[in-house]
Design an enzyme around this catalytic site. Structure first.
Site, PDB file in Angstrom:
ATOM      1  N   GLY A 157       9.009   2.825  -2.254  1.00  0.00           N
ATOM      2  CA  GLY A 157       9.674   2.226  -1.106  1.00  0.00           C
ATOM      3  C   GLY A 157       9.781   0.728  -1.322  1.00  0.00           C
ATOM      4  N   ILE A 159       7.607  -1.686  -0.653  1.00  0.00           N
ATOM      5  CA  ILE A 159       6.415  -2.273  -1.271  1.00  0.00           C
ATOM      6  C   ILE A 159       6.330  -1.856  -2.731  1.00  0.00           C
ATOM      7  CG2 ILE A 159       3.892  -2.383  -1.212  1.00  0.00           C
ATOM      8  CD1 ILE A 159       4.075  -1.940   1.832  1.00  0.00           C
ATOM      9  N   ARG A 239      -2.982   4.824   1.730  1.00  0.00           N
ATOM     10  CA  ARG A 239      -3.908   5.377   2.720  1.00  0.00           C
ATOM     11  C   ARG A 239      -5.020   6.108   1.970  1.00  0.00           C
ATOM     12  NH1 ARG A 239      -1.929   2.304   5.475  1.00  0.00           N
ATOM     13  NH2 ARG A 239      -0.884   2.531   7.491  1.00  0.00           N
ATOM     14  N   GLU A 268     -12.779   4.517   7.342  1.00  0.00           N
ATOM     15  CA  GLU A 268     -12.855   3.055   7.356  1.00  0.00           C
ATOM     16  C   GLU A 268     -13.497   2.571   8.652  1.00  0.00           C
ATOM     17  OE1 GLU A 268      -8.915   1.535   6.612  1.00  0.00           O
ATOM     18  OE2 GLU A 268      -8.884   2.282   4.563  1.00  0.00           O
ATOM     19  N   HIS A 287      -9.386  -3.019   3.113  1.00  0.00           N
ATOM     20  CA  HIS A 287      -8.054  -2.793   3.685  1.00  0.00           C
ATOM     21  C   HIS A 287      -7.392  -4.118   4.093  1.00  0.00           C
ATOM     22  CE1 HIS A 287      -5.481   0.437   5.891  1.00  0.00           C
ATOM     23  NE2 HIS A 287      -4.716  -0.556   5.447  1.00  0.00           N
TER      24      HIS A 287
END
Length: 331
Positions: A157, A159, A239, A268, A287
């Protein structure tokens, strides 16, 4: 006229939420580093016309049932796997995210994580801080080169394409796997589309940037790691649940792959006793993919703009559930 009510689930800078306060009554959870409790979230949802949420909040049927007046949920992230989007659409709730504004920042961090894992930077920093540097030696903390190697990007995508652009600057060969071809990346960056298994077998660095879906959960499992080169380094900035963490640990311990750089985890914050954190060839970050001051402020501003748009009967800038717009126009 009664003002609409907005609840924000983390403490944000007053100057950023000022435009919201001019139009709406705003209540904000008073802590930046502590997640809002489920009880408070549900209580606030009963009053809210809008929620500004983080990935840590599960916006599910229980929240939406409580939020009888809820019109919009603005999520401070590109991802929205913490939200039941289809149910929100059924209930006429707009779901918004923060794409684009964090693309380059996240790509910077992803490539930095790749470099850190390849060149053993964190391990080397700890080595010197712990007083272990006694003399120079030819292979002291020798890592692996990045330039001219092959990078395999899973999830091409915006990113992913930005990471590929950075890889091109290192004269890397760029492979990618995606649900659909990215012709722009192919034309501009020389990226080559291949199957998932081909990417795993041929890449020196495997970079996971795919969203979390039913299909991608544990995409990186035992068999996936066994397909990789023994010298391969795995990077995950998407993720945590895309990876079977037990399988990754096993692959690292058995030296089936050489290392990993991880910015995300299944749970997390990750528990400090997690086995992955005991390994020297794992670079683990909390993160922080989009965590530059400039980008986080831009994300917060975009959330506020989306909320204001929906409350004023306008179209939000970054709407996730496009069906909401069609349903509103047909109503």
């Amino acid at each position: 006229m009664v003002k609409p009510y907005v609840f924000i689930t983390r403490k944000l800078p007053d100057e950023i939420i000022a435009p919201l306060k001019e139009y709406a009554e705003v209540t904000m959870w008073p802590y930046e580093d502590v997640a809002v409790s489920r009880e408070v979230l549900l209580e606030e949802a009963t009053k809210a016309d809008a929620l500004l949420t983080m990935l840590s909040e599960q916006i599910d049927g229980e929240v939406m049932e409580a939020g009888k007046s809820l019109k919009v949920v603005a999520n401070l992230a590109v991802g929205f796997d913490n939200i039941d989007v289809s149910l929100a659409t059924e209930k006429g709730i707009a779901i918004c995210n923060t794409p684009d504004v964090l693309t380059d920042t996240t790509a910077d961090l992803t490539f930095a994580l790749l470099l850190a894992a390849a060149r053993r930077m964190v391990e080397a920093a700890e080595f010197i801080k712990n007083g272990e540097w006694k003399s120079w030696s030819p292979f002291l903390l020798a890592g692996t080169d990045v330039h001219h190697k092959t990078i395999g990007i899973v999830g091409m995508g915006k990113i992913g394409q930005a990471v590929a652009k950075r890889a091109a600057g290192f004269d890397m060969n760029i492979l990618y796997h995606n649900r659909s071809r990215n012709e722009q990346a192919e034309a501009q960056l020389g990226a080559v589309y291949c199957s998932f298994s081909e990417l795993l077998q041929q890449s020196d660095f495997i970079v996971c940037l795919t969203p979390l879906t039913k299909e991608t959960r544990h995409l990186f499992n035992r068999s996936a790691f066994q397909m990789m080169k023994r010298s391969a380094i795995f990077i995950n900035a998407s993720r945590g649940a895309v990876v079977d963490e037990a399988a990754l640990y096993e692959a690292l311990v058995q030296q089936e792959i050489a290392g990993a750089g991880l910015d995300v985890f299944t749970k997390e914050p990750i528990d400090p006793s997690h086995p992955l954190l005991s390994l020297k060839n794992v670079v683990a970050l909390p993160h922080i993919g989009s965590a530059s001051i400039e980008t986080r402020c831009s994300m917060m501003e975009l959330c506020c703009q989306n909320i204001l748009a929906v409350l004023k009967g306008e179209t939000p800038k970054t709407l996730v559930n496009k069906e909401w717009l069609l349903n509103r126009h047909n109503a």
